[in-house]
Write a protein that holds these residues in place. Structure first.
Motif, PDB file in Angstrom:
ATOM      1  N   VAL A  13       0.792  -1.622   0.081  1.00  0.00           N
ATOM      2  CA  VAL A  13      -0.112   0.301  -0.422  1.00  0.00           C
ATOM      3  C   VAL A  13       1.628   1.402   0.022  1.00  0.00           C
ATOM      4  CG1 VAL A  13      -1.855   1.142   1.216  1.00  0.00           C
ATOM      5  CG2 VAL A  13      -2.172  -0.934   1.195  1.00  0.00           C
ATOM      6  N   VAL A  14       1.693   1.071   0.497  1.00  0.00           N
ATOM      7  CA  VAL A  14       2.924   2.496   0.916  1.00  0.00           C
ATOM      8  C   VAL A  14       3.695   2.663  -0.651  1.00  0.00           C
ATOM      9  CG1 VAL A  14       4.673   3.143   2.132  1.00  0.00           C
ATOM     10  CG2 VAL A  14       2.965   2.111   3.548  1.00  0.00           C
TER      11      VAL A  14
ATOM     12  N   SER B  89       1.440   3.879  -3.016  1.00  0.00           N
ATOM     13  CA  SER B  89       1.219   5.896  -3.003  1.00  0.00           C
ATOM     14  C   SER B  89       2.375   6.434  -3.277  1.00  0.00           C
ATOM     15  CB  SER B  89       0.736   5.459  -1.266  1.00  0.00           C
ATOM     16  OG  SER B  89      -0.706   4.704  -0.940  1.00  0.00           O
TER      17      SER B  89
ATOM     18  N   TRP C 295       1.959   9.355  -6.538  1.00  0.00           N
ATOM     19  CA  TRP C 295       2.131  10.412  -6.500  1.00  0.00           C
ATOM     20  C   TRP C 295       2.354  11.035  -7.529  1.00  0.00           C
ATOM     21  CZ3 TRP C 295       4.483  11.923  -1.611  1.00  0.00           C
ATOM     22  CH2 TRP C 295       3.328  11.812   0.532  1.00  0.00           C
TER      23      TRP C 295
ATOM     24  N   PHE D  86      -1.463  14.767  -1.084  1.00  0.00           N
ATOM     25  CA  PHE D  86      -0.945  13.333  -1.325  1.00  0.00           C
ATOM     26  C   PHE D  86      -0.480  12.841  -0.017  1.00  0.00           C
ATOM     27  CE2 PHE D  86       0.128  15.894  -5.008  1.00  0.00           C
ATOM     28  CZ  PHE D  86      -0.630  15.201  -5.685  1.00  0.00           C
TER      29      PHE D  86
ATOM     30  N   VAL E 230      -4.328  11.142   2.004  1.00  0.00           N
ATOM     31  CA  VAL E 230      -4.950  10.477   0.619  1.00  0.00           C
ATOM     32  C   VAL E 230      -4.124   9.292   1.033  1.00  0.00           C
ATOM     33  CG1 VAL E 230      -4.860   9.429  -1.621  1.00  0.00           C
ATOM     34  CG2 VAL E 230      -5.376  11.699  -1.050  1.00  0.00           C
ATOM     35  N   THR E 231      -2.966   8.475   1.568  1.00  0.00           N
ATOM     36  CA  THR E 231      -2.029   7.806   2.039  1.00  0.00           C
ATOM     37  C   THR E 231      -2.365   7.279   2.953  1.00  0.00           C
ATOM     38  OG1 THR E 231       0.338   9.246   0.644  1.00  0.00           O
ATOM     39  CG2 THR E 231       0.794   7.128   2.424  1.00  0.00           C
TER      40      THR E 231
ATOM     41  N   ALA F 277      -5.891   5.456   2.892  1.00  0.00           N
ATOM     42  CA  ALA F 277      -5.657   4.681   1.888  1.00  0.00           C
ATOM     43  C   ALA F 277      -5.012   3.459   3.641  1.00  0.00           C
ATOM     44  CB  ALA F 277      -4.544   4.761   1.517  1.00  0.00           C
TER      45      ALA F 277
END
Length: 187
Positions: free
Chosen positions: A119-120, A123, A127, A152, A155-156, A159
């Motif tokens: 997930v990271v 992201s 970006w 950004f 959103v991260t 998420a």
């Protein structure tokens, strides 16, 4: 004037204050009827004109919102399914770790780290693409706004939060089982 002696399209701007829009429109219609009785009166306020200009952007925003909600729902289902599959596949390993002294928090942390890495990574890959697309889109507006990294980061964080909640919902059930039960069900 056209060849027939009538106006095809006449326009003008009127600034007013101290009265309502409806009263002013009525005054303008009466004045128009005196000056050009053969030409139909049609008027729009500045807010109506601006609303027409931005209606397309508002519909795009609503469409993007719906698309985002659907994408987030699908992503949550995918994460939940992936975590359910992975946890059921690793049930025996979880049982052995617990027999060897691992706490429930240790097992949860291990599984969370495993699922949060992608997930990271996703992201940080997304970006630059989002930055470029948003800059192109925002440059088409007359009123410029600066694009900061804050959306950004937000959103991260959202998420990651969704991923954590989705993963914990599935893995907590397995991580809290007694080691004997985990090992017995795994076989």
């Amino acid at each position: 004037m056209g060849a027939s002696g009538s106006f095809s399209h006449i326009g003008g701007l009127v600034r007013y204050s101290g009265t309502s829009t409806q009263i002013e429109m009525d005054r303008l219609a009466r004045a128009w009827a005196e000056v050009a009785p053969d030409v139909a009166f049609s008027a729009q306020t500045a807010s109506d004109i601006f609303a027409d200009d931005y209606r397309r952007d508002e519909s795009h925003g609503a469409l993007f919102g719906i698309g985002s909600a659907v994408a987030i729902g699908i992503a949550c289902l995918g994460l939940y399914g992936l975590s359910a599959f992975n946890v059921s596949r690793r049930r025996q390993e979880i049982g052995i770790r617990k027999v060897l002294g691992a706490r429930t928090q240790d097992v949860l942390w291990l599984l969370l780290i495993q699922f949060l890495r992608p997930v990271v990574f996703a992201s940080f890959v997304a970006w630059p693409t989002a930055w470029m697309l948003m800059r192109i889109w925002l440059s088409s507006f007359n009123d410029r706004i600066s694009l900061t990294p804050m959306p950004f980061f937000t959103v991260t964080i959202v998420a990651l939060s969704i991923a954590v909640l989705t993963i914990i919902a599935q893995t907590r059930r397995i991580a809290t089982l007694s080691p004997a039960r985990s090992l017995h069900q795994a076989g």
